[in-house]
Design a protein around this motif. Structure first.
Motif, PDB file in Angstrom:
ATOM      1  N   GLY A  28       0.811  -1.213   0.000  1.00 19.67           N
ATOM      2  CA  GLY A  28       0.000   0.000   0.000  1.00 19.67           C
ATOM      3  C   GLY A  28       0.839   1.255   0.000  1.00 19.67           C
ATOM      4  N   LEU A  29       1.910   1.255   0.782  1.00 18.36           N
ATOM      5  CA  LEU A  29       2.800   2.419   0.820  1.00 18.36           C
ATOM      6  C   LEU A  29       3.484   2.615  -0.522  1.00 18.36           C
ATOM      7  CD1 LEU A  29       4.155   4.667   2.391  1.00 18.36           C
ATOM      8  CD2 LEU A  29       5.825   3.026   3.248  1.00 18.36           C
ATOM      9  N   ALA A  30       3.923   1.521  -1.144  1.00 14.30           N
ATOM     10  CA  ALA A  30       4.572   1.630  -2.456  1.00 14.30           C
ATOM     11  C   ALA A  30       3.593   2.102  -3.524  1.00 14.30           C
ATOM     12  CB  ALA A  30       5.170   0.279  -2.845  1.00 14.30           C
ATOM     13  N   GLY A  36      10.924   0.321  -4.934  1.00 16.91           N
ATOM     14  CA  GLY A  36      11.203  -1.058  -5.319  1.00 16.91           C
ATOM     15  C   GLY A  36      11.514  -1.931  -4.119  1.00 16.91           C
ATOM     16  N   LEU A  37      12.237  -1.397  -3.133  1.00 15.30           N
ATOM     17  CA  LEU A  37      12.544  -2.163  -1.924  1.00 15.30           C
ATOM     18  C   LEU A  37      11.275  -2.459  -1.127  1.00 15.30           C
ATOM     19  CD1 LEU A  37      15.812  -0.339  -0.756  1.00 15.30           C
ATOM     20  CD2 LEU A  37      15.601  -2.521  -1.989  1.00 15.30           C
ATOM     21  N   LEU A  38      10.345  -1.520  -1.106  1.00 13.92           N
ATOM     22  CA  LEU A  38       9.063  -1.777  -0.436  1.00 13.92           C
ATOM     23  C   LEU A  38       8.338  -2.940  -1.097  1.00 13.92           C
ATOM     24  CD1 LEU A  38       7.691   1.834   0.190  1.00 13.92           C
ATOM     25  CD2 LEU A  38       8.347   0.170   1.933  1.00 13.92           C
ATOM     26  N   TRP A  39       8.405  -3.003  -2.422  1.00 12.27           N
ATOM     27  CA  TRP A  39       7.747  -4.102  -3.130  1.00 12.27           C
ATOM     28  C   TRP A  39       8.412  -5.438  -2.833  1.00 12.27           C
ATOM     29  CZ3 TRP A  39       3.110  -4.426  -4.610  1.00 12.27           C
ATOM     30  CH2 TRP A  39       2.400  -3.302  -5.056  1.00 12.27           C
ATOM     31  N   LEU A  40       9.701  -5.432  -2.579  1.00  7.85           N
ATOM     32  CA  LEU A  40      10.360  -6.680  -2.190  1.00  7.85           C
ATOM     33  C   LEU A  40       9.860  -7.157  -0.825  1.00  7.85           C
ATOM     34  CD1 LEU A  40      14.044  -6.131  -3.376  1.00  7.85           C
ATOM     35  CD2 LEU A  40      12.174  -7.316  -4.539  1.00  7.85           C
ATOM     36  N   GLY A  56       8.601  -4.485  -8.030  1.00  8.32           N
ATOM     37  CA  GLY A  56       9.928  -4.167  -7.515  1.00  8.32           C
ATOM     38  C   GLY A  56      10.953  -3.999  -8.622  1.00  8.32           C
ATOM     39  N   ALA A  57      10.858  -4.835  -9.659  1.00 10.65           N
ATOM     40  CA  ALA A  57      11.793  -4.725 -10.775  1.00 10.65           C
ATOM     41  C   ALA A  57      11.520  -3.484 -11.615  1.00 10.65           C
ATOM     42  CB  ALA A  57      11.699  -5.972 -11.652  1.00 10.65           C
ATOM     43  N   ALA A  58      10.257  -3.042 -11.670  1.00  7.22           N
ATOM     44  CA  ALA A  58       9.914  -1.878 -12.486  1.00  7.22           C
ATOM     45  C   ALA A  58      10.461  -0.586 -11.894  1.00  7.22           C
ATOM     46  CB  ALA A  58       8.395  -1.779 -12.630  1.00  7.22           C
ATOM     47  N   ALA A  59      10.597  -0.534 -10.550  1.00  8.16           N
ATOM     48  CA  ALA A  59      11.003   0.715  -9.905  1.00  8.16           C
ATOM     49  C   ALA A  59      12.380   1.202 -10.344  1.00  8.16           C
ATOM     50  CB  ALA A  59      10.933   0.550  -8.387  1.00  8.16           C
ATOM     51  N   PRO A  60      13.442   0.369 -10.343  1.00 11.38           N
ATOM     52  CA  PRO A  60      14.739   0.871 -10.817  1.00 11.38           C
ATOM     53  C   PRO A  60      14.745   1.195 -12.314  1.00 11.38           C
ATOM     54  CG  PRO A  60      14.879  -1.476 -10.284  1.00 11.38           C
ATOM     55  CD  PRO A  60      13.563  -0.987  -9.776  1.00 11.38           C
ATOM     56  N   VAL A  61      13.892   0.540 -13.075  1.00 10.59           N
ATOM     57  CA  VAL A  61      13.792   0.891 -14.498  1.00 10.59           C
ATOM     58  C   VAL A  61      13.214   2.296 -14.643  1.00 10.59           C
ATOM     59  CG1 VAL A  61      12.787   0.254 -16.726  1.00 10.59           C
ATOM     60  CG2 VAL A  61      13.592  -1.529 -15.160  1.00 10.59           C
ATOM     61  N   LEU A  62      12.206   2.611 -13.815  1.00  8.74           N
ATOM     62  CA  LEU A  62      11.679   3.976 -13.806  1.00  8.74           C
ATOM     63  C   LEU A  62      12.778   4.974 -13.452  1.00  8.74           C
ATOM     64  CD1 LEU A  62       8.246   3.419 -12.017  1.00  8.74           C
ATOM     65  CD2 LEU A  62       8.539   4.524 -14.238  1.00  8.74           C
ATOM     66  N   ALA A  63      13.587   4.617 -12.454  1.00 10.95           N
ATOM     67  CA  ALA A  63      14.682   5.505 -12.057  1.00 10.95           C
ATOM     68  C   ALA A  63      15.699   5.671 -13.184  1.00 10.95           C
ATOM     69  CB  ALA A  63      15.363   4.949 -10.802  1.00 10.95           C
ATOM     70  N   ALA A  64      15.984   4.580 -13.906  1.00 12.40           N
ATOM     71  CA  ALA A  64      16.957   4.644 -14.994  1.00 12.40           C
ATOM     72  C   ALA A  64      16.453   5.504 -16.147  1.00 12.40           C
ATOM     73  CB  ALA A  64      17.279   3.234 -15.486  1.00 12.40           C
ATOM     74  N   ALA A  98       6.667   2.080 -20.045  1.00 11.52           N
ATOM     75  CA  ALA A  98       6.624   0.620 -20.013  1.00 11.52           C
ATOM     76  C   ALA A  98       6.808   0.109 -18.586  1.00 11.52           C
ATOM     77  CB  ALA A  98       7.703   0.042 -20.934  1.00 11.52           C
ATOM     78  N   ALA A  99       7.767   0.718 -17.857  1.00 11.34           N
ATOM     79  CA  ALA A  99       7.986   0.314 -16.472  1.00 11.34           C
ATOM     80  C   ALA A  99       6.784   0.644 -15.601  1.00 11.34           C
ATOM     81  CB  ALA A  99       9.242   0.987 -15.931  1.00 11.34           C
ATOM     82  N   ALA A 100       6.145   1.782 -15.856  1.00 16.06           N
ATOM     83  CA  ALA A 100       4.960   2.160 -15.084  1.00 16.06           C
ATOM     84  C   ALA A 100       3.825   1.166 -15.308  1.00 16.06           C
ATOM     85  CB  ALA A 100       4.511   3.572 -15.454  1.00 16.06           C
ATOM     86  N   ALA A 101       3.688   0.685 -16.550  1.00 19.07           N
ATOM     87  CA  ALA A 101       2.657  -0.318 -16.841  1.00 19.07           C
ATOM     88  C   ALA A 101       2.931  -1.611 -16.078  1.00 19.07           C
ATOM     89  CB  ALA A 101       2.587  -0.582 -18.340  1.00 19.07           C
ATOM     90  N   VAL A 102       4.196  -2.024 -16.013  1.00 20.27           N
ATOM     91  CA  VAL A 102       4.558  -3.230 -15.257  1.00 20.27           C
ATOM     92  C   VAL A 102       4.296  -3.013 -13.765  1.00 20.27           C
ATOM     93  CG1 VAL A 102       6.450  -4.752 -14.602  1.00 20.27           C
ATOM     94  CG2 VAL A 102       6.241  -3.979 -16.976  1.00 20.27           C
ATOM     95  N   ALA A 103       4.668  -1.828 -13.267  1.00 20.59           N
ATOM     96  CA  ALA A 103       4.410  -1.528 -11.865  1.00 20.59           C
ATOM     97  C   ALA A 103       2.913  -1.568 -11.566  1.00 20.59           C
ATOM     98  CB  ALA A 103       4.983  -0.151 -11.511  1.00 20.59           C
ATOM     99  N   GLY A 104       2.111  -0.990 -12.454  1.00 15.43           N
ATOM    100  CA  GLY A 104       0.664  -1.033 -12.268  1.00 15.43           C
ATOM    101  C   GLY A 104       0.126  -2.449 -12.308  1.00 15.43           C
ATOM    102  N   ALA A 105       0.706  -3.278 -13.180  1.00 22.23           N
ATOM    103  CA  ALA A 105       0.276  -4.675 -13.248  1.00 22.23           C
ATOM    104  C   ALA A 105       0.553  -5.398 -11.932  1.00 22.23           C
ATOM    105  CB  ALA A 105       0.983  -5.381 -14.406  1.00 22.23           C
TER     106      ALA A 105
END
Length: 440
Positions: free
Chosen positions: A38-40, A188-192, A101-109, A120-127
């Motif tokens: 929820g926080l993430a 991303g760490l929160l998602w882990l 969690g994997a999408a978060a560093p891609v967003l940062a990159a 694309a990373a945002a779509a994965v994060a939303g999924a």
């Protein structure tokens, strides 16, 4: 369907409902994972908004990223509902958390370099966000015994509200020391945490489920059936519960109108009528504080007609748009939003608890996914339509229409006989109290 519920006893359930729910290690792990998710989920749009403030992102780019996240969310919800019923709910939570969690560093990159990569990373994060919703709902029913699910659901929603209340201040504080890319990695760490901390639930047996359907894990469904056929089973299960269809219709109507008024009209009224953002901030804080109070109340309160009490709470959201119709003191607007906050949790907690009690265990994730798909899926439509409607007809008529819908839709749902207790059972006493011998 059986005439009385068979309580599902799982790990940590030996207390008979008297042990505080957060002292149950299995639930505490689940609660921690759900709180992290929820926080993430909340933090991502806020952190991306910070990127707009420091001009790393443009406003149009932010809209594109949030739209991509919403598309990913809506696409994943029904798929996750099927997978969580076919297979392990715990594995769906794991893979959903890993995806986000994997999408978060891609967003940062991609920040400041490639908006398409970020989209694309945002779509994965939303999924990932969408996939974990029905899985967490179903996993709660596996981890918590029937007599304590209302308390458990209240604890879940309490965590969400606390996060919403303290999250902006915490994020703003962290932004002093960390840049936006580092904050995205932190998400991303929160998602882990959300992926790895929850434990495995004990699935209900073939004969022990509410609704009398087949066993857990989709055993009732024919092996090798298509996704559409499996999702259709979930829709048919939902239709077997008139209270659920009526309540979902009311919830969808309130979110599409009342939430839209909050998202679009409240900032406009705060700016144009009061000339300050204090009313906007105060109303949203009052709403969250009211929701906290509502969650604390419903953790203990067992109304005689829980379904109708819940629908009355949902209808209370109508006071929010109604308070914006006439020029009133800002305290009135804030009080109206506080009442709406109390009411929404008086609805949410019994609603989730009833679904976990009444729906066949092997179809609970699919029914939950239908809930999220409709209620959240139509919210963007309301947001898209309310601004043109205000321009065409004026703010007051649109807000009155929103308030009327918020009052009328739950009232209509309450006319369905089984809505009285969110149950097919005629008795007014809550089913979980009968299942455990507890009293109101």
């Amino acid at each position: 369907m059986p005439t009385s519920p068979a309580p599902t006893t799982t790990r940590g359930a030996g207390s008979g409902g008297r042990r505080p729910i957060l002292l149950d290690v299995a639930f505490l792990r689940l609660w921690t994972g759900a709180t992290a998710s929820g926080l993430a989920t909340w933090a991502l749009p806020f952190v991306l908004g910070l990127a707009v403030l420091d001009r790393t992102l443009g406003a149009t780019d932010l809209g594109l990223l949030l739209a991509a996240r919403t598309i990913g969310f809506l696409a994943a919800v029904p798929v996750a509902g099927v997978l969580a019923d076919r297979r392990s709910r715990r594995k769906v939570v794991l893979w959903a958390g890993l995806a986000s969690g994997a999408a978060a560093p891609v967003l940062a990159a991609g920040l400041g370099r490639s908006v398409p990569l970020m989209a694309a990373a945002a779509a994965v994060a939303g999924a990932g966000q969408g996939a974990c919703r029905p899985a967490y709902q179903a996993l709660t029913a596996e981890v918590v015994d029937a007599g304590r699910r209302q308390q458990a659901n209240a604890a879940m929603t309490l965590a969400v509200r606390v996060t919403t209340l303290v999250g902006p201040s915490l994020a703003a504080l962290l932004a002093v020391f960390l840049d936006t890319a580092a904050l995205l990695v932190g998400i991303g760490l929160l998602w882990l945490v959300a992926a790895f901390v929850p434990g495995r639930g004990a699935r209900p047996g073939v004969t022990g489920g509410a609704g009398g359907a087949g066993g857990a894990g989709g055993a009732k469904d024919a092996p090798g059936t298509s996704f559409l056929a499996d999702f259709g089973e979930g829709v048919r299960e939902a239709r077997r519960h008139p209270w659920f269809i009526a309540g979902l219709g009311a919830l969808t109507a309130v979110i599409a109108t009342g939430y839209s008024a909050t998202g679009v009209a409240l900032p406009l009224v705060s700016r144009d009528e009061y000339g300050t953002e204090v009313v906007l901030a105060g109303a949203m804080t009052a709403y969250t504080a009211g929701a906290l109070a509502g969650a604390l109340l419903i953790a203990r309160w067992r109304p005689r007609s829980p379904g109708r009490a819940a629908l009355a709470g949902l209808a209370a959201y109508g006071f929010a748009p109604l308070s914006l119709v006439l020029p009133v003191h800002p305290a009135v607007v804030m009080a109206a939003y506080a009442v709406a906050g109390v009411g929404i949790e008086l609805f949410n907690v019994p609603w989730f608890t009833a679904a976990q009690r009444e729906v066949a265990p092997d179809r609970l994730a699919r029914v939950s996914s239908l809930d999220f798909l409709l209620s959240y899926g139509l919210a963007p439509l309301g947001l898209a339509l309310i601004a043109p409607a205000i321009e065409a007809f004026g703010a007051a008529p649109v807000l009155v229409a929103c308030a009327f819908t918020c009052f009328a839709a739950p009232a209509a749902a309450a006319l369905v006989p089984s809505s009285r207790g969110f149950s097919h059972r005629p008795a007014a006493e809550p089913a979980e109290a009968r299942a455990t011998g507890a009293t109101r």
